[in-house]
Design a protein around this motif. Structure first.
Motif, PDB file in Angstrom:
ATOM      1  N   GLY A   1      51.591  16.446  35.510  1.00 48.10           N
ATOM      2  CA  GLY A   1      51.968  15.708  36.710  1.00 48.10           C
ATOM      3  C   GLY A   1      51.473  14.286  36.589  1.00 48.10           C
ATOM      4  O   GLY A   1      51.687  13.628  35.572  1.00 48.10           O
ATOM      5  N   THR A   2      50.751  13.814  37.610  1.00 52.50           N
ATOM      6  CA  THR A   2      50.162  12.476  37.562  1.00 52.50           C
ATOM      7  C   THR A   2      49.252  12.344  36.350  1.00 52.50           C
ATOM      8  O   THR A   2      49.156  11.294  35.729  1.00 52.50           O
ATOM      9  N   GLY A   3      48.573  13.425  36.019  1.00 54.09           N
ATOM     10  CA  GLY A   3      47.789  13.517  34.788  1.00 54.09           C
ATOM     11  C   GLY A   3      48.149  14.799  34.072  1.00 54.09           C
ATOM     12  O   GLY A   3      49.050  15.536  34.495  1.00 54.09           O
ATOM     13  N   ILE A   4      47.471  15.074  32.986  1.00 54.14           N
ATOM     14  CA  ILE A   4      47.639  16.347  32.272  1.00 54.14           C
ATOM     15  C   ILE A   4      46.251  16.962  32.124  1.00 54.14           C
ATOM     16  O   ILE A   4      45.322  16.316  31.633  1.00 54.14           O
TER      17      ILE A   4
ATOM     18  N   MET B   1      42.022  18.951  28.370  1.00 51.98           N
ATOM     19  CA  MET B   1      43.102  19.268  27.446  1.00 51.98           C
ATOM     20  C   MET B   1      44.222  18.235  27.409  1.00 51.98           C
ATOM     21  O   MET B   1      45.131  18.335  26.586  1.00 51.98           O
ATOM     22  N   GLY B   2      44.140  17.243  28.271  1.00 49.86           N
ATOM     23  CA  GLY B   2      45.134  16.182  28.229  1.00 49.86           C
ATOM     24  C   GLY B   2      44.684  14.972  27.453  1.00 49.86           C
ATOM     25  O   GLY B   2      45.454  14.024  27.282  1.00 49.86           O
ATOM     26  N   HIS B   3      43.436  15.000  26.969  1.00 46.34           N
ATOM     27  CA  HIS B   3      42.880  13.782  26.380  1.00 46.34           C
ATOM     28  C   HIS B   3      42.568  13.921  24.899  1.00 46.34           C
ATOM     29  O   HIS B   3      41.529  13.475  24.417  1.00 46.34           O
TER      30      HIS B   3
ATOM     31  N   HIS C   1      42.082   6.209  27.058  1.00 46.65           N
ATOM     32  CA  HIS C   1      42.455   6.377  25.653  1.00 46.65           C
ATOM     33  C   HIS C   1      43.827   5.795  25.311  1.00 46.65           C
ATOM     34  O   HIS C   1      44.254   5.835  24.179  1.00 46.65           O
ATOM     35  N   GLN C   2      44.533   5.325  26.285  1.00 44.92           N
ATOM     36  CA  GLN C   2      45.861   4.720  26.148  1.00 44.92           C
ATOM     37  C   GLN C   2      46.912   5.730  25.698  1.00 44.92           C
ATOM     38  O   GLN C   2      47.720   6.181  26.495  1.00 44.92           O
ATOM     39  N   ASP C   3      46.922   6.103  24.405  1.00 42.64           N
ATOM     40  CA  ASP C   3      48.035   6.927  23.918  1.00 42.64           C
ATOM     41  C   ASP C   3      47.609   8.345  23.542  1.00 42.64           C
ATOM     42  O   ASP C   3      48.077   8.906  22.554  1.00 42.64           O
ATOM     43  N   CYS C   4      46.717   8.945  24.326  1.00 40.29           N
ATOM     44  CA  CYS C   4      46.449  10.379  24.183  1.00 40.29           C
ATOM     45  C   CYS C   4      47.626  11.150  24.787  1.00 40.29           C
ATOM     46  O   CYS C   4      48.618  10.554  25.230  1.00 40.29           O
TER      47      CYS C   4
ATOM     48  N   ALA D   1      52.628  11.529  27.891  1.00 38.05           N
ATOM     49  CA  ALA D   1      53.511  12.581  28.415  1.00 38.05           C
ATOM     50  C   ALA D   1      53.281  12.937  29.878  1.00 38.05           C
ATOM     51  O   ALA D   1      53.905  13.866  30.374  1.00 38.05           O
ATOM     52  N   SER D   2      52.416  12.214  30.584  1.00 36.51           N
ATOM     53  CA  SER D   2      52.219  12.499  32.015  1.00 36.51           C
ATOM     54  C   SER D   2      53.355  11.895  32.836  1.00 36.51           C
ATOM     55  O   SER D   2      54.182  11.133  32.327  1.00 36.51           O
ATOM     56  N   GLY D   3      53.377  12.234  34.119  1.00 47.80           N
ATOM     57  CA  GLY D   3      54.407  11.704  35.007  1.00 47.80           C
ATOM     58  C   GLY D   3      54.500  10.185  34.999  1.00 47.80           C
ATOM     59  O   GLY D   3      55.602   9.623  34.879  1.00 47.80           O
TER      60      GLY D   3
END
Length: 287
Positions: A130-133, A152-154, A172-175, A180-182
């Motif tokens: 969603g807004t994050g992962i 697990m999103g980072h 992290h910019q491109d983790c 892939a988050s919203g």
């Protein structure tokens, strides 16, 4: 006997009281503003009831080790006013009852294991997009955490060769979350994810990154089931694309059940975390 549950999200708080059959007596939600104002509303709600225990699933990162000074705190969050705020301690100063403290995705994973898409399993991974992962891991029907809770999103995924987007994660910019988050969907296209058509090519890129994550979770943890939730996952076509990219990426290296049974959508939409928090509170009353 009554128990309480709190899903403490970065956007909104949801609080509920349930009986021993886990039937909700009352549920409310309100925006997450300053800690003082938000918890004032939490207190106003729970002051009406005599609850035996409260389960709390919070946005993070949070301190999860009881032997550490920052146990019960929200830690390095960009949410204004909440960084290094002692949520659990503030609640305990009001209510002298047992409380279970963990992340919102952990309570969601627990809810899906007990009453949702992973019923009958002893292990599962729940991932919210969603807004994050974020993600929660259940092993032997227990929430897993080590020196911290899973983030697990980072972790960093392999970039698609045609992807030039820099990523939206402030840390992290491109983790995975950054790509892939919203918010990444809207940043790439100028259109909110729910308004994008099913044939928009951006969904293939989204599935490419999410499938990489699911392969990593599979080879590292080997759960019996992976459950996907969150606003971005409210589209059947994306689930199908993720499954296809997953099979291509894992390439038969690890044998998993039928992908239609292994990678599934949540069965408790928008309530997994709250139900998990109530279940964890109920378990505290049985100890």
């Amino acid at each position: 006997m009554l128990v309480g549950g709190i899903e403490a999200g970065g956007t909104k708080f949801v609080c509920a009281v349930a009986n021993e059959q886990l039937e909700m007596i009352e549920k409310i939600s309100f925006p997450t503003v300053s800690p003082e104002e938000t918890l004032k509303q939490v207190f106003a709600f729970f002051d009406q009831y005599h609850v035996a225990a409260i389960g709390i699933g919070s946005f993070g990162p949070i301190g999860v080790r009881p032997d550490q000074p920052k146990y019960g705190y929200v830690l390095s969050t960009p949410k204004k006013g909440w960084e290094n705020f002692d949520v659990l301690g503030t609640l305990k100063s009001r209510y002298s009852i047992p409380m279970y403290w963990t992340t919102d995705v952990n309570t969601a994973a627990y809810g899906e294991l007990k009453m949702g898409a992973a019923q009958g399993c002893s292990s599962c991974i729940y991932v919210t997009v969603g807004t994050g992962i974020g993600g929660g891991i259940i092993v032997d029907r227990q929430i897993f955490q080590g020196i911290s809770h899973p983030e697990m999103g980072h972790f960093f995924v392999k970039r698609h060769p045609e992807d030039t987007y820099k990523g939206c994660c402030p840390y992290h910019q491109d983790c995975l979350e950054g790509l892939a988050s919203g918010p990444s969907l809207e940043a790439r296209t100028g259109i909110k994810g729910e308004q994008l058509t099913a044939d928009d090519p951006i969904w293939e890129l989204q599935a490419y990154y999410l499938a990489q994550a699911l392969v990593a979770y599979t080879v590292i943890v080997g759960p019996e089931k992976i459950v996907l939730g969150g606003g971005v996952m409210n589209q059947d076509h994306l689930l199908q694309k993720i499954r296809r990219h997953f099979l291509k990426a894992i390439n038969g290296y690890v044998q998993v059940p039928s992908v239609e049974e292994y990678i599934v959508r949540w069965e408790l939409p928008n309530e997994s975390g709250l139900i998990g928090a109530l279940l964890l509170a109920m378990e505290l009353t049985n100890q």
